[in-house]
Design a protein around this motif. Structure first.
Motif, PDB file in Angstrom:
ATOM      1  N   LYS A 345       0.825  -1.209   0.000  1.00  0.00           N
ATOM      2  CA  LYS A 345       0.000   0.000   0.000  1.00  0.00           C
ATOM      3  C   LYS A 345       0.858   1.257   0.000  1.00  0.00           C
ATOM      4  O   LYS A 345       0.599   2.210  -0.738  1.00  0.00           O
ATOM      5  N   LEU A 349       0.717   3.870  -2.982  1.00  0.00           N
ATOM      6  CA  LEU A 349       0.048   5.136  -2.683  1.00  0.00           C
ATOM      7  C   LEU A 349       1.020   6.259  -2.345  1.00  0.00           C
ATOM      8  O   LEU A 349       0.652   7.433  -2.420  1.00  0.00           O
ATOM      9  N   ILE A 356      -4.244  10.398   2.901  1.00  0.00           N
ATOM     10  CA  ILE A 356      -4.259   9.080   3.538  1.00  0.00           C
ATOM     11  C   ILE A 356      -4.653   9.235   5.007  1.00  0.00           C
ATOM     12  O   ILE A 356      -4.131  10.099   5.712  1.00  0.00           O
ATOM     13  N   ILE A 373       5.648   7.119   4.760  1.00  0.00           N
ATOM     14  CA  ILE A 373       4.896   7.528   3.572  1.00  0.00           C
ATOM     15  C   ILE A 373       5.549   8.766   2.955  1.00  0.00           C
ATOM     16  O   ILE A 373       5.704   8.871   1.732  1.00  0.00           O
ATOM     17  N   VAL A 469      -1.566  13.685   5.323  1.00  0.00           N
ATOM     18  CA  VAL A 469      -1.706  12.392   5.978  1.00  0.00           C
ATOM     19  C   VAL A 469      -2.255  12.668   7.368  1.00  0.00           C
ATOM     20  O   VAL A 469      -1.731  13.516   8.093  1.00  0.00           O
ATOM     21  N   ASN A 494      -9.996  11.017   3.826  1.00  0.00           N
ATOM     22  CA  ASN A 494     -10.018   9.561   3.729  1.00  0.00           C
ATOM     23  C   ASN A 494     -10.122   9.069   2.298  1.00  0.00           C
ATOM     24  O   ASN A 494     -10.990   8.257   1.967  1.00  0.00           O
ATOM     25  N   ALA A 496      -7.744   7.306   1.061  1.00  0.00           N
ATOM     26  CA  ALA A 496      -7.177   5.964   1.251  1.00  0.00           C
ATOM     27  C   ALA A 496      -6.957   5.773   2.740  1.00  0.00           C
ATOM     28  O   ALA A 496      -6.608   6.710   3.460  1.00  0.00           O
ATOM     29  N   MET A 497      -7.173   4.550   3.214  1.00  0.00           N
ATOM     30  CA  MET A 497      -7.008   4.273   4.643  1.00  0.00           C
ATOM     31  C   MET A 497      -5.978   3.169   4.854  1.00  0.00           C
ATOM     32  O   MET A 497      -5.917   2.203   4.103  1.00  0.00           O
ATOM     33  N   MET A 498      -5.160   3.348   5.881  1.00  0.00           N
ATOM     34  CA  MET A 498      -4.237   2.307   6.321  1.00  0.00           C
ATOM     35  C   MET A 498      -4.493   2.060   7.800  1.00  0.00           C
ATOM     36  O   MET A 498      -4.633   3.005   8.571  1.00  0.00           O
TER      37      MET A 498
END
Length: 628
Positions: A345, A349, A356, A373, A469, A494, A496-498
């Protein structure tokens, strides 16, 4: 002393009358009268803040509390038989940790010697915690030294805890509901508190020193390796990057500086304070006898020093600006399917501009992941972290957006760039975004939507371009459903979510444990765990996750002999249940204990000092079925 006599004595101080009390008490009385406009004839009950407010104060202090807890427990065991109560207060005077005899809880709560009590001078008048915050000095406020007659039965002794950058972080206080009449009876209490504070500051410095060179100091060689009096850290360019309070005093005294101005010390070359350069100081390791590790200070005095080398050496650049040679994603975790998926991911990303959101319990490493990241993004700008829960509403605009010269009373003459503008061209990390106030949420949404900031006092917006982020230990989706978080802001953050797993659920726990041992070790003195200590560490549930584990290893590393951490070196709250014969592998340990308990999982969990859920999870990890 009667109530009327006490009031008359305090009022006489405002008229310049002399009294036999300590100067710090008289100065505190004057602050209460002149600065806070308190009335000594008006008794005030002890203040206990609300559960919600207490939770906020504890969250902001959680790092320090975890590091300090073992020291507090040891101190409490030393003084509990004398009926002392321990309070750890934050810099606002709110008690965020408390140790006392539960049988006296009602009396302690009524007296304010309880969790959530507020002991700032403006609220409580002259008291040990409040006076300590105001002066930055260790002190005792004994019985009628207190401004408010409500508190005059108490005898309280407090010492300040400073963070590694020289700012007051907390206050440690031990108090008695009643005590011997003489104030000198509390001298030993003051010694105990000051010694505990010194060790807490040292553990905190070690926990956050990362790749810096650490120098510990003592006035006598016999105590250098067992109970150092002070410590400092140096970055890769040989400049002061951190210090305990004792270290700050040594550095300030050497050059005639004021230790209350840490900004005059942090960032200065170490050669300004010592008659040696960084290479000479770095050579003062345990390879030399303590008596051979003498160092001269610029004021002519002599100390003994112990150098602990950084995990990775830098060449002429501060550690904070160094990028690790290891690929960013390689630092995420061990070789497990879970960590492999997270690495994929980050790789896919990282180089996009998608916002994120990182979710995970407190202490799971959300900021660490955010920095990875950023490292993987290829962005040339800075990584700027903002703790959203720590910025009061009244400071949101000036902190986030900056201000122009003369924008308001107290503004810097040159103005100030806001944190968001500092992140231009880089990454803006919004930590604990779920705790951001509604007002701040609204202002942040406008910045994200328009891509520009307007400094306080300005009329022309400034364009900004940054990667966002954000992170929270709370479910943002759940907060949106409850109306506690703006839905439009949530969907902007949001894309993308981790999700970071809790430490107790990580299959690569042993790998992570070994990496942290490497981090806190030093060249020539690597840290390692005895078999029994490793079993305790692997069996504990770690509610504070990686942060708690990191602090525990830093604490144990500071106490252990020759780099071997025994069970006795670990923080007491881990639970030191006697274990069966130590073995080399966790799996073998579990099988042996289960066999000894005839397959009784509850009994095996009790012997290992862990709960049934943890044991079942570890049995699944090693594919251990029921033995009978």
């Amino acid at each position: 002393m009667s109530f009327a006599d006490h009031v008359r004595e305090i009022e006489s101080v405002s008229q310049g009358a002399r009294t036999g009390r300590d100067d710090l008490v008289v100065e505190s009385w004057r602050r209460c009268l002149e600065d806070y406009q308190l009335d000594p004839s008006r008794a005030r009950e002890a203040v206990i803040v609300s559960e919600t407010l207490l939770r906020e104060h504890r969250q902001q202090s959680e790092d320090l509390v975890r590091i300090a807890r073992s020291g507090l427990e040891r101190l409490y065991h030393q003084v509990a038989e004398q009926n002392y109560v321990l309070l750890l207060s934050d810099r606002q005077g709110v008690t965020v940790e408390f140790l006392g005899d539960p049988s006296f809880n009602n009396n302690l709560r009524k007296a304010g010697l309880f969790l959530g009590s507020e002991w700032s001078e403006p609220r409580a008048g002259t008291c040990a915690v409040g006076a300590c915050i105001a002066t930055g000095e260790a002190l005792t406020i004994h019985q009628t030294d207190h401004f408010d007659m409500t508190h005059t039965p108490l005898s309280c002794t407090a010492a300040p805890i400073y963070d590694m950058h020289g700012s007051l972080a907390a206050v440690l206080d031990i108090s008695l509901l009643s005590s011997p009449i003489l104030k000198t009876s509390q001298n030993i209490a003051r010694h105990f508190v000051s010694s505990t504070v010194r060790r807490i500051e040292l553990a905190n410095l070690m926990a956050h020193s990362r790749n810096d060179l650490v120098l510990r100091f003592a006035a006598a060689p016999e105590f250098l390796d067992v109970d150092p009096e002070a410590a400092i850290t140096l970055d890769g360019s040989g400049r002061i990057s951190g210090m305990t309070h004792g270290g700050a005093r040594i550095l300030a005294t050497s050059c005639g500086l004021d230790w209350r101005r840490p900004q005059d010390i942090i960032g200065q070359p170490v050669s300004r304070f010592f008659d040696a350069d960084v290479n000479e100081l770095a050579a003062l390791t345990r390879s030399r006898l303590p008596q051979d590790r003498r160092i001269a200070i610029r004021d002519g005095s002599i100390l003994y020093a112990h150098a602990i080398e950084p995990q990775q050496k830098t060449k002429g650049v501060p550690v904070s600006s160094e990028r690790s040679a290891v690929p960013a994603v390689g630092r995420l975790g061990g070789d497990t399917p879970e960590m492999d998926a997270l690495r994929r991911k980050v790789i896919r990303l990282g180089r996009t501009s998608l916002p994120i959101l990182i979710q995970g319990e407190t202490g799971t490493g959300k900021e660490f992941l955010a920095r990875i990241i950023h490292d993987a993004s290829g962005l040339k700008g800075r990584f700027v972290a903002i703790n959203c829960a720590a910025i009061p509403d009244q400071l949101v605009e000036s902190e986030l957006f900056g201000y122009l010269p003369g924008a308001f009373t107290g503004a810097l003459t040159k103005g100030r760039k806001g944190l968001i503008e500092e992140a231009d061209g880089g990454t803006l990390f919004l930590d604990e975004i779920g705790d951001m106030s509604p007002t701040a949420q609204s202002r942040l949404l406008r910045v994200l939507a328009e891509g520009e900031v307007l400094p306080v006092g300005g009329s022309v917006p400034r364009k900004v371009d940054f990667r966002v982020v954000s992170a929270s230990h709370r479910s943002l989706a759940g907060l949106v459903e409850k109306g506690l978080f703006r839905g439009d802001l949530y969907y902007r953050l949001n894309a993308a979510m981790m999700v970071l797993p809790s430490l107790r659920d990580r299959e690569d726990f042993p790998w992570l444990l070994d990496r942290l041992l490497e981090k806190h070790g030093a060249a020539g003195r690597p840290l390692r765990l005895s078999d029994a200590a490793r079993c305790v560490v692997l069996g504990y549930d770690w509610p504070g996750n990686i942060r708690e584990l990191d602090n525990a290893l830093a604490f144990a590393g500071a106490l252990c002999e020759e780099g071997l951490i025994e069970v006795s070196d670990l923080p007491e709250h881990l639970g030191r249940t006697p274990l069966p014969e130590p073995v080399n592998a966790r799996e073998a340990e579990l099988r042996a204990v289960l066999s000894a308990c005839d397959g009784n999982v509850s009994e095996a969990a009790r012997r290992l000092g862990i709960d049934r859920t943890t044991l079942h999870r570890q049995m699944r990890r090693f594919n251990i079925g029921k033995l009978h």
